[in-house]
Design an enzyme around this catalytic site. Structure first.
Site, PDB file in Angstrom:
ATOM      1  N   CYS A 336       0.800  -1.234   0.000  1.00 14.10           N
ATOM      2  CA  CYS A 336       0.000   0.000   0.000  1.00 14.10           C
ATOM      3  C   CYS A 336       0.835   1.289   0.000  1.00 14.10           C
ATOM      4  O   CYS A 336       0.603   2.160  -0.843  1.00 14.10           O
ATOM      5  CB  CYS A 336      -0.960   0.035   1.188  1.00 14.10           C
ATOM      6  SG  CYS A 336      -1.552  -1.557   1.743  1.00 14.10           S
ATOM      7  N   ARG A 365       6.513 -11.129   5.928  1.00  8.91           N
ATOM      8  CA  ARG A 365       5.871 -11.031   7.246  1.00  8.91           C
ATOM      9  C   ARG A 365       6.410 -12.142   8.135  1.00  8.91           C
ATOM     10  O   ARG A 365       6.486 -13.295   7.719  1.00  8.91           O
ATOM     11  CB  ARG A 365       4.345 -11.162   7.123  1.00  8.91           C
ATOM     12  CG  ARG A 365       3.700 -10.078   6.292  1.00  8.91           C
ATOM     13  CD  ARG A 365       2.204 -10.247   6.192  1.00  8.91           C
ATOM     14  NE  ARG A 365       1.618  -9.325   5.220  1.00  8.91           N
ATOM     15  CZ  ARG A 365       0.352  -9.305   4.864  1.00  8.91           C
ATOM     16  NH1 ARG A 365      -0.495 -10.176   5.419  1.00  8.91           N
ATOM     17  NH2 ARG A 365      -0.109  -8.456   3.974  1.00  8.91           N
ATOM     18  N   GLN A 383       1.793 -10.923  -3.435  1.00  5.59           N
ATOM     19  CA  GLN A 383       0.391 -10.506  -3.479  1.00  5.59           C
ATOM     20  C   GLN A 383       0.043 -10.004  -4.869  1.00  5.59           C
ATOM     21  O   GLN A 383       0.811  -9.244  -5.463  1.00  5.59           O
ATOM     22  CB  GLN A 383       0.138  -9.372  -2.483  1.00  5.59           C
ATOM     23  CG  GLN A 383       0.033  -9.798  -1.038  1.00  5.59           C
ATOM     24  CD  GLN A 383      -0.324  -8.614  -0.155  1.00  5.59           C
ATOM     25  OE1 GLN A 383       0.191  -7.521  -0.334  1.00  5.59           O
ATOM     26  NE2 GLN A 383      -1.200  -8.822   0.809  1.00  5.59           N
ATOM     27  N   ASP A 385      -1.678  -7.539  -5.860  1.00 12.51           N
ATOM     28  CA  ASP A 385      -2.241  -6.379  -5.191  1.00 12.51           C
ATOM     29  C   ASP A 385      -2.681  -5.330  -6.195  1.00 12.51           C
ATOM     30  O   ASP A 385      -2.137  -5.235  -7.293  1.00 12.51           O
ATOM     31  CB  ASP A 385      -1.166  -5.767  -4.284  1.00 12.51           C
ATOM     32  CG  ASP A 385      -1.707  -5.345  -2.945  1.00 12.51           C
ATOM     33  OD1 ASP A 385      -2.941  -5.283  -2.806  1.00 12.51           O
ATOM     34  OD2 ASP A 385      -0.902  -5.071  -2.044  1.00 12.51           O
ATOM     35  N   HIS A 387      -4.391  -1.069  -6.049  1.00 15.39           N
ATOM     36  CA  HIS A 387      -4.990   0.048  -5.318  1.00 15.39           C
ATOM     37  C   HIS A 387      -5.656   0.968  -6.327  1.00 15.39           C
ATOM     38  O   HIS A 387      -5.031   1.400  -7.302  1.00 15.39           O
ATOM     39  CB  HIS A 387      -3.928   0.789  -4.503  1.00 15.39           C
ATOM     40  CG  HIS A 387      -3.399  -0.049  -3.388  1.00 15.39           C
ATOM     41  ND1 HIS A 387      -2.319  -0.901  -3.541  1.00 15.39           N
ATOM     42  CD2 HIS A 387      -3.831  -0.214  -2.108  1.00 15.39           C
ATOM     43  CE1 HIS A 387      -2.095  -1.531  -2.404  1.00 15.39           C
ATOM     44  NE2 HIS A 387      -2.984  -1.137  -1.519  1.00 15.39           N
ATOM     45  N   LYS A 466     -13.975  -4.247   4.934  1.00 11.92           N
ATOM     46  CA  LYS A 466     -13.584  -5.050   3.775  1.00 11.92           C
ATOM     47  C   LYS A 466     -14.634  -6.097   3.446  1.00 11.92           C
ATOM     48  O   LYS A 466     -15.443  -6.491   4.286  1.00 11.92           O
ATOM     49  CB  LYS A 466     -12.232  -5.722   4.018  1.00 11.92           C
ATOM     50  CG  LYS A 466     -12.195  -6.644   5.228  1.00 11.92           C
ATOM     51  CD  LYS A 466     -10.832  -7.299   5.398  1.00 11.92           C
ATOM     52  CE  LYS A 466     -10.818  -8.240   6.592  1.00 11.92           C
ATOM     53  NZ  LYS A 466      -9.597  -9.050   6.656  1.00 11.92           N
ATOM     54  N   HIS A 512      -8.408  -1.002  -1.779  1.00  7.90           N
ATOM     55  CA  HIS A 512      -7.382  -2.045  -1.825  1.00  7.90           C
ATOM     56  C   HIS A 512      -8.054  -3.313  -2.362  1.00  7.90           C
ATOM     57  O   HIS A 512      -9.180  -3.627  -1.973  1.00  7.90           O
ATOM     58  CB  HIS A 512      -6.832  -2.353  -0.430  1.00  7.90           C
ATOM     59  CG  HIS A 512      -6.315  -1.163   0.314  1.00  7.90           C
ATOM     60  ND1 HIS A 512      -4.996  -1.030   0.687  1.00  7.90           N
ATOM     61  CD2 HIS A 512      -6.937  -0.040   0.787  1.00  7.90           C
ATOM     62  CE1 HIS A 512      -4.828   0.096   1.352  1.00  7.90           C
ATOM     63  NE2 HIS A 512      -5.997   0.717   1.425  1.00  7.90           N
TER      64      HIS A 512
END
Length: 637
Positions: A336, A365, A383, A385, A387, A466, A512
């Site tokens: 992000c 992580r 990911q 991902d 945005h 979410k 997201h």
């Protein structure tokens, strides 16, 4: 004296004060009485034999409900604990906790004797004796002092610790069955004889209260079902899951590996990398048609960016840090902040929005070593991902488009899915007003689509509510993969803006979004979903060529070249082994198509096809076969 009992359908009935939920069930029907396991009194679960002393709303909880199933299994956990105390000695077995989990239960015990799966049969036999005895399961409310005295007498240190940790005004209850008593909130079945079908499954180690600084206990897992057929089906699924285990198949099919040199960090072998590349390219192609722009952000950034984004406050215990030129940096746990910086790199007009930035971003992580689980739980993963920077009035339409994207991609894999709406957590950022606005927007989209969903209170991301998508694999197991998160906070923290029609600056809203979630985990999921037999478009080797004898090797290489030129992933087996042996090996490798090449095929410039899972053998010209492959890949079959 009589009380009024309001039933779920709105019917009001009058009963004598002290009537139980079981009495109410019996007054409605004999079938309801038979299947009742508890009452729900004004929203609170109570035992069937608990007296009703005032007007109330009452629901009869039955075995075919999730709550009824949990009560059934929790009672089975108590029976298991009682059986272990009988077998190994009342004071030799110290009880920890015995909660219900998905599809079963466990009990943590401290016992000097190491337990193994070989001990489970004896425990099961003792459980059968307890069930046949049909012991009443009775609840007693006791004072804190009485509870402490009881478990001190029974030499149960973990129960004493639990009691001492209870709030001062807590109602403390003890459940008794025969000589056995346990600290428990309940409710439970009325008697042990109500348990019909159960099975103990495994033994593992577990730290008391999940803290590695505490004592290691032994955890015994089990499951229980109201009907034997349900238990048999569950045990079949467990056996099937063992066969499909992605760790086993990943090694057998040479997809990926793990090393002690990098715990929890997968190494992709060539065949596994092929699957990953195909997954990325599929998503990339779909996204490019929907107006996404792909970006790449650094793996590591200055720690101040994580403090600014809020990840430091909420994720620092799961992040990896290092020093660079005397400055603290962190490996990114999420993509992000990098996307916020890309957006902020230039000024934007309202006409440009929505701006959709996507990234196949590698994140890190920290996970405890005991939590690592093949590809399902790792320390670094990719990911898919994205945005989306949108105007406030674009929120609902854009979320709807994301749902359509997720639905399309999951359909390709044959996944059904369930939807969950997660709301504001306790550690959230931002004002309640913005959270309410964000939650309502997500709800509006789902309601407008007529989507079935459940609300998961308090489980949103720290920056916004979410929508989570839980896919169901071939064994009916649920995996949370896709997610859509609505965020009013990050634009504020990074001072993002766009120039509106009135030439003033305003904040965009960020959505997201992930579809696969973790690509690594998704590969683990589909490996088990397909049991390693990947559809043609994903299969690392799509076609295996088997010349029947050495003299047909040249023809086999001609066919290989034709297939390779057409973009087919092809392998050839020219070992001096029997044809049947080589066919069998190709089947074990789960290759979609095996082509047998001999004299007739060479003469006719054709191939003889063995399709995975099909008994029939088909002869076909090479060009015809290539067209068949092209269509199958295009259709993602």
């Amino acid at each position: 004296m009589q009380i009024q009992v309001t039933l779920p359908d709105g019917t009001v009935r009058r009963y004598v004060q002290g009537t139980t939920s079981l009495d109410v069930a019996a007054s409605i029907s004999s079938g309801l009485k038979k299947h009742a396991v508890a009452g729900k009194w004004n929203g609170m679960l109570v035992d069937l034999n608990e007296p009703l002393n005032e007007d109330c709303h009452l629901e009869i909880v039955t075995l075919d409900s999730k709550e009824g199933e949990d009560i059934y299994r929790h009672s089975a956990a108590h029976v298991m604990a009682q059986a272990m105390k009988r077998l190994y000695g009342n004071h030799a077995v110290k009880l920890g906790i015995g909660p219900v989990i998905e599809n079963g239960f466990y009990y943590d015990v401290d016992i000097a004797q190491p337990l193994s799966v070989n001990d489970l049969a004896a425990i099961e036999q003792e459980m059968e004796r307890i069930i046949r005895a049909n012991l009443p399961i009775e609840r007693k409310v006791v004072s804190r002092l009485e509870a402490l005295q009881l478990f001190e007498h029974q030499q149960e240190p973990f129960k004493l610790e639990l009691i001492q940790g209870l709030p001062a005004d807590a109602v403390i209850s003890i459940y008794e069955q025969g000589e056995f008593s346990d600290l428990c909130r309940g409710p439970h079945l009325p008697t042990t004889g109500r348990i019909k079908s159960f099975k103990l499954l495994n033994v593992a180690g577990a730290y008391w209260r999940g803290d590695a600084n505490n004592k290691m206990l032994q955890r015994v897992y089990g499951t229980a079902f109201p009907m034997r057929a349900q238990l048999d089906e569950h045990l079949y699924r467990l056996e099937e899951a063992k066969k499909r285990d992605h760790r086993k198949l990943g090694k057998q099919l040479e997809l990926f590996m793990f090393s002690e040199e990098a715990p929890g960090m997968p190494f992709y072998l060539p065949k596994g990398m092929t699957i990953r590349t195909e997954l990325e390219n599929f998503a990339r192609d779909v996204q490019s048609k929907l107006g996404y722009d792909e970006v790449r952000t650094p793996l590591m950034m200055n720690n101040r960016i994580w403090e600014q984004s809020g990840h430091w406050d909420h994720y620092k215990d799961n992040m990896y840090f290092t020093q660079v030129d005397e400055t603290k940096f962190a490996l990114k746990p999420m993509n992000c902040p990098g996307h916020m910086l890309i957006y902020k790199n230039s000024q934007h007009s309202y006409r440009e929005l929505p701006i959709r930035l996507s990234e196949f971003g590698q994140v890190h992580r920290h996970e405890f070593s005991g939590a690592l689980n093949g590809m399902m739980r790792v320390r670094t993963f990719c990911q898919d991902d994205a945005h989306l920077f949108v105007l406030p009035e674009q929120i609902e339409d854009e979320i709807n488009r994301v749902i359509e994207l997720i639905d399309y991609i999951y359909q390709v894999f044959g996944f059904e899915y369930k939807i969950e709406l997660s709301t504001r957590p306790e550690d959230s950022m931002g004002s309640e007003k913005l959270w309410n606005q964000a939650e309502q927007a997500l709800k509006n989209v789902l309601d407008r689509r007529g989507a079935a969903y459940r609300v998961n209170e308090g489980d949103g991301a720290f920056y916004g509510p979410k929508i989570d998508f839980h896919i169901l694999d071939a064994l009916g197991r649920s995996w949370q993969c896709g997610t859509i998160q609505l965020d009013f906070q990050m634009p504020e923290k990074f001072d993002l803006s766009y120039i509106a029609e009135d030439s003033q600056k305003y904040r965009p809203v960020v959505i997201h979004r992930a579809v696969y979630g973790s690509i690594d985990r998704f590969i683990g999921i589909i490996t088990e979903h397909y049991s390693g037999a990947f559809p043609l478009w994903l299969a690392p080797v799509q076609v295996k060529l088997l010349p029947v004898a050495a003299q047909y090797t040249d023809y086999a290489f001609q066919v290989k070249q034709a297939l390779t030129d057409a973009g087919v992933r092809v392998d050839i087996d020219i070992r001096n082994e029997r044809l049947g042996y080589r066919i069998r090996e190709a089947q074990l490798d789960k290759i979609p198509y095996v082509l047998v090449l001999g004299d007739q095929e060479q003469q006719l410039n054709s191939v003889t096809i063995r399709e995975r899972g099909e008994g029939a053998i088909v002869a076909m010209g090479i060009q015809e076969f290539l067209e068949r492959l092209r269509v199958e890949v295009q259709m993602k079959r």
